[in-house]
Design a protein around this motif. Structure first.
Motif, PDB file in Angstrom:
ATOM      1  N   MET A   1      63.325  91.757 130.019  1.00  0.00           N
ATOM      2  CA  MET A   1      64.214  91.056 129.123  1.00  0.00           C
ATOM      3  C   MET A   1      63.391  90.438 128.016  1.00  0.00           C
ATOM      4  SD  MET A   1      67.302  90.854 128.700  1.00  0.00           S
ATOM      5  CE  MET A   1      67.574  91.602 130.282  1.00  0.00           C
ATOM      6  N   CYS A   2      63.916  90.458 126.795  1.00  0.00           N
ATOM      7  CA  CYS A   2      63.062  90.150 125.667  1.00  0.00           C
ATOM      8  C   CYS A   2      63.864  89.577 124.511  1.00  0.00           C
ATOM      9  CB  CYS A   2      62.342  91.418 125.196  1.00  0.00           C
ATOM     10  SG  CYS A   2      61.505  92.325 126.507  1.00  0.00           S
ATOM     11  N   GLY A   3      63.136  89.296 123.439  1.00  0.00           N
ATOM     12  CA  GLY A   3      63.734  88.978 122.160  1.00  0.00           C
ATOM     13  C   GLY A   3      63.154  89.895 121.113  1.00  0.00           C
ATOM     14  N   ILE A   4      64.005  90.473 120.276  1.00  0.00           N
ATOM     15  CA  ILE A   4      63.534  91.394 119.245  1.00  0.00           C
ATOM     16  C   ILE A   4      63.892  90.849 117.863  1.00  0.00           C
ATOM     17  CG2 ILE A   4      63.723  93.378 120.785  1.00  0.00           C
ATOM     18  CD1 ILE A   4      66.257  94.216 119.267  1.00  0.00           C
ATOM     19  N   THR A   5      63.055  91.180 116.876  1.00  0.00           N
ATOM     20  CA  THR A   5      63.300  90.813 115.490  1.00  0.00           C
ATOM     21  C   THR A   5      62.801  91.936 114.601  1.00  0.00           C
ATOM     22  OG1 THR A   5      61.169  89.662 115.389  1.00  0.00           O
ATOM     23  CG2 THR A   5      63.102  88.315 115.853  1.00  0.00           C
ATOM     24  N   LEU A  51      59.555  89.207 128.226  1.00  0.00           N
ATOM     25  CA  LEU A  51      59.605  88.675 129.586  1.00  0.00           C
ATOM     26  C   LEU A  51      59.324  89.854 130.503  1.00  0.00           C
ATOM     27  CD1 LEU A  51      60.240  86.476 131.695  1.00  0.00           C
ATOM     28  CD2 LEU A  51      62.636  87.166 131.552  1.00  0.00           C
ATOM     29  N   SER A  52      58.174  89.871 131.136  1.00  0.00           N
ATOM     30  CA  SER A  52      57.741  91.030 131.922  1.00  0.00           C
ATOM     31  C   SER A  52      58.559  91.140 133.204  1.00  0.00           C
ATOM     32  CB  SER A  52      56.253  90.907 132.264  1.00  0.00           C
ATOM     33  OG  SER A  52      55.484  90.831 131.085  1.00  0.00           O
ATOM     34  N   GLU A 257      66.239  97.139 140.968  1.00  0.00           N
ATOM     35  CA  GLU A 257      64.840  97.513 140.802  1.00  0.00           C
ATOM     36  C   GLU A 257      64.147  96.532 139.864  1.00  0.00           C
ATOM     37  OE1 GLU A 257      62.034 101.360 139.781  1.00  0.00           O
ATOM     38  OE2 GLU A 257      64.195 101.596 140.002  1.00  0.00           O
ATOM     39  N   ALA A 258      63.040  95.973 140.315  1.00  0.00           N
ATOM     40  CA  ALA A 258      62.262  95.033 139.507  1.00  0.00           C
ATOM     41  C   ALA A 258      60.882  94.884 140.110  1.00  0.00           C
ATOM     42  CB  ALA A 258      62.957  93.674 139.422  1.00  0.00           C
ATOM     43  N   ASP A 259      59.906  94.564 139.254  1.00  0.00           N
ATOM     44  CA  ASP A 259      58.542  94.313 139.709  1.00  0.00           C
ATOM     45  C   ASP A 259      58.253  92.822 139.832  1.00  0.00           C
ATOM     46  OD1 ASP A 259      58.111  97.030 139.723  1.00  0.00           O
ATOM     47  OD2 ASP A 259      57.286  97.078 137.690  1.00  0.00           O
ATOM     48  N   VAL A 260      59.314  92.016 139.813  1.00  0.00           N
ATOM     49  CA  VAL A 260      59.203  90.555 139.909  1.00  0.00           C
ATOM     50  C   VAL A 260      60.251  90.068 140.901  1.00  0.00           C
ATOM     51  CG1 VAL A 260      58.286  90.254 137.571  1.00  0.00           C
ATOM     52  CG2 VAL A 260      60.769  90.318 137.938  1.00  0.00           C
ATOM     53  N   PRO A 261      60.175  88.803 141.362  1.00  0.00           N
ATOM     54  CA  PRO A 261      61.168  88.298 142.324  1.00  0.00           C
ATOM     55  C   PRO A 261      62.601  88.395 141.806  1.00  0.00           C
ATOM     56  CG  PRO A 261      59.288  86.826 142.210  1.00  0.00           C
ATOM     57  CD  PRO A 261      59.089  87.827 141.121  1.00  0.00           C
ATOM     58  N   THR A 358      62.728  80.208 141.626  1.00  0.00           N
ATOM     59  CA  THR A 358      62.276  81.139 142.664  1.00  0.00           C
ATOM     60  C   THR A 358      62.328  82.609 142.251  1.00  0.00           C
ATOM     61  OG1 THR A 358      64.511  81.088 143.602  1.00  0.00           O
ATOM     62  CG2 THR A 358      62.884  79.613 144.583  1.00  0.00           C
ATOM     63  N   VAL A 359      63.110  82.962 141.214  1.00  0.00           N
ATOM     64  CA  VAL A 359      63.224  84.368 140.840  1.00  0.00           C
ATOM     65  C   VAL A 359      63.095  84.524 139.329  1.00  0.00           C
ATOM     66  CG1 VAL A 359      64.717  84.882 142.806  1.00  0.00           C
ATOM     67  CG2 VAL A 359      65.752  84.350 140.591  1.00  0.00           C
ATOM     68  N   THR A 360      62.831  85.747 138.899  1.00  0.00           N
ATOM     69  CA  THR A 360      62.784  86.082 137.473  1.00  0.00           C
ATOM     70  C   THR A 360      63.997  86.899 137.072  1.00  0.00           C
ATOM     71  OG1 THR A 360      60.366  86.141 137.655  1.00  0.00           O
ATOM     72  CG2 THR A 360      61.327  87.093 135.665  1.00  0.00           C
TER      73      THR A 360
END
Length: 642
Positions: A1-5, A51-52, A257-261, A358-360
């Protein structure tokens, strides 16, 4: 998840100020605190905050193809990226990462603008193809992720995930759009494609926008997807129940599916409980769940959340929020960048804050009411429509319209005795009736709030035209499906998804919505209306399908919603702040409002003779927006069509 400009020179080839792009990118730091970068070349500049979540090590953006002729900035998640990666490798494409962003780059190379049809997920992205001299932008089908843009007076085009990225631009036209004000005070938000400013816009959900150097004006965006409402045939209720669970489970699995909590919001309502039940069946580990409760029983659902958490043995965390948790007002005005009157933004902010401990990534139950007709207003609209259907509109409108005007108003009386309200409802068609039912301030209230000068600027424009535009182009003529369709085009992206996106990204939390997986939405849209609303029971078939997974006290209890004690706040701890804001000379100097009406509303509410809490809250949040942004008021208002 991110921010783009990004910034794009429509006139072609001018240098873009890197400091300006940096300010745009920095304004969205909260959306991507992991890392950020810029790309500049003559006529084009992209910025990204990350946000990785997937491929943490190698997913840095802006991202390029092999020869750097194609560059992308992307916000979102593509849930079928592994299958697409395999397909694209088979077509000869080489990958340097294992992230979904690079899949979009190669999908663009392979399929061009048609690539969006292959993507399953939530997204807002921009691609610059130097060889083709094309800037291509897209927003996901339901509007889960935001995308704002503006054409500047100097011929530069700018875009960003949030409106605040555009507000860093010194030459953005910041006049307030009077039509957007009319829409805000009707809906509680500014519906797509408008923003509150005349100089900025939102890309519509399910649309793309393609630009090339040399364009004198912006082209219209192009729709690539719509809710089909194509009827299923030959299915029994039992068939539908089984297929609903199968498709729900598949949608949830694709979103896990995620590589984070990873975890889930759990309010104790039907939709979030259904998501948790599916997750528990798909996971080898206890599901992380979180909920917030209130220290006032009428607003507290935490006991139901605990019940579901205990049944599925989740790792549950819950916090009690003070019923007087009103300290976020100015913060919310900064989060949303334009007026936003849904007071449930406060508990939404708090539950995102709790989850991020606790989670991302968190899965949410949003979308269930839109899919399965779960709102009380759906039942009420269908009840009114049954009565209307007994007489043709050509007869109803003049007869009941006249009676509605002649009959005295009696808000004090029980609803069954409010003949004026009944006559007015019977005089409307379905769209107008539904608009009246969902408006936070109806036509009469807005007419009293606005000054004569401001109403003249509207040139007769009414916020109902937003709904009429969608109704006139709806792919269905079934009454219930029609209002569901309208909700999916207005309330869902403009209110619900905006609220969750801004609240979650303020805490660098990614929220995913399996019930808005477009394949699931497409299938559910084809179910008969009788499977959604039957005998006054919303979500009829969904609840039946969930019986093996949730108890009746979860499935069939009274719907509470995510609300706060607004009326008591504005008579108690917020009374002084509300009065100061609503009667603020700077607000009244805008010329938008009738000061006498606002003062009367304040006095009557504080005296508890009438409940004006919704109207006063909408003015309160509008005033907070003005203070945050120092915005001016447009001198003209040419109503724009949807």
């Amino acid at each position: 998840m991110c921010g783009i400009t990004g910034i794009f020179d429509l006139r072609g080839g001018r240098a873009i100020d890197p400091a300006l792009l940096q300010r745009m990118n920095d304004s969205q730091f909260h959306r991507g605190p992991s890392e950020g970068d810029l790309h500049l070349e003559p006529g084009v500049a992209f910025g990204h905050r990350r946000l990785s979540v997937m491929d943490v090590a190698s997913g840095l953006q802006p991202m390029f193809n092999e020869d750097h002729s194609v560059v992308i900035v992307f916000n979102g998640e593509i849930y079928n990226f592994r299958a697409l990666m395999t397909e694209l490798k088979g077509l000869g494409h080489e990958f340097r990462t294992r992230c979904d962003t690079e899949v979009i780059v190669h999908a663009w190379e392979e399929w061009g603008e048609e690539c969006v049809h292959r993507l399953r997920g939530m997204f807002g992205f921009a691609i610059w193809d130097r060889n083709k001299q094309v800037l291509f932008m897209a927003r996901d089908r339901l509007g889960i992720k935001p995308f704002h843009y503006a054409l500047l007076p100097d011929g530069m085009f700018a875009f960003g995930s949030e409106l605040k990225s555009l507000l860093t631009l010194p030459n953005l036209v910041r006049d307030i759009d009077p039509c957007a004000v009319e829409e805000y005070f009707a809906y509680g938000y500014v519906p797509e494609p408008r923003t509150i400013f005349t100089g900025a816009h939102k890309l519509l959900p399910g649309h793309t926008l393609t630009l090339t150097p040399g364009m004198a004006t912006l082209p219209a965006s192009k729709q690539y997807w719509d809710v089909p409402f194509t009827p299923h045939v030959g299915m029994t209720d039992g068939d539908i129940e089984g297929e609903t669970i199968h498709r729900l489970r598949e949608a949830v699995e694709s979103h896990m599916e995620a590589d984070v909590p990873l975890g889930a919001f759990l309010s104790g309502g039907v939709d979030s409980s259904a998501i948790v039940a599916m997750m528990a069946g798909l996971s080898n580990q206890p599901v992380n769940t979180c909920s917030i409760g209130f220290d006032e029983a009428d607003f507290d659902e935490s006991t139901y959340a605990r019940q579901v958490a205990e049944r599925y043995k989740t790792k549950h965390q819950s916090e009690i929020v003070d019923k007087d948790d009103y300290g976020l007002l100015d913060l919310l005005a900064g989060l949303y960048d334009e007026p936003y009157a849904d007071s449930s933004a406060i508990p939404t902010y708090r539950v995102c804050e709790l989850a991020r401990k606790t989670v991302t990534v968190a899965l949410s139950g949003d979308g269930g009411d839109e899919n399965f007709a779960g709102y009380r207003r759906h039942r009420m609209a269908m009840g009114e429509e049954r009565v209307r259907s007994m007489l043709p509109l050509a007869l109803r409108k003049p007869v009941f319209g006249l009676l509605g005007k002649a009959y005295p108003k009696a808000d004090w009386a029980p609803r069954v005795f409010r003949a004026k309200t009944t006559f007015e409802a019977l005089a409307r068609d379905l769209t107008e009736g539904y608009f009246h039912g969902v408006s936070i301030n109806n036509d009469r209230v807005r007419g009293g709030m606005f000054s004569d000068g401001f109403k003249s600027k509207l040139q007769g424009y009414r916020a109902v035209e937003v709904m009429r535009g969608y109704a006139n182009n709806a792919p269905t003529d079934d009454p219930l499906s029609l209002i569901q369709y309208i909700d999916m085009k207005t309330y869902l992206p403009g209110d619900i998804l905006t609220k969750v996106d801004r609240a979650s990204m303020a805490h660098a939390l990614e929220v995913r919505v399996p019930l808005l997986d477009h394949q699931f939405v497409e299938w559910v849209s084809g179910l008969p209306s009788s499977c959604k609303l039957r005998s006054g029971e919303g979500k009829y078939i969904f609840k039946k399908a969930l019986k093996p997974y949730l108890g009746d006290d979860i499935l069939y209890r009274k719907k509470m919603g995510f609300s706060i004690p607004l009326a008591s706040w504005l008579r108690g701890p917020l009374a002084g702040a509300m009065k100061s804001a609503v009667l603020n000379p700077a607000l009244l100097d805008t010329g938008i409002f009738n000061p006498n009406t606002l003062k009367q509303m304040v006095d009557e509410h504080q005296a508890a003779t009438k409940d004006h809490s919704t109207a006063l809250w909408s003015v309160l949040m509008f005033e907070a927006f003005l203070r945050k942004n120092g915005a001016g008021v447009a001198t003209t208002a040419a109503p724009r069509s949807n």
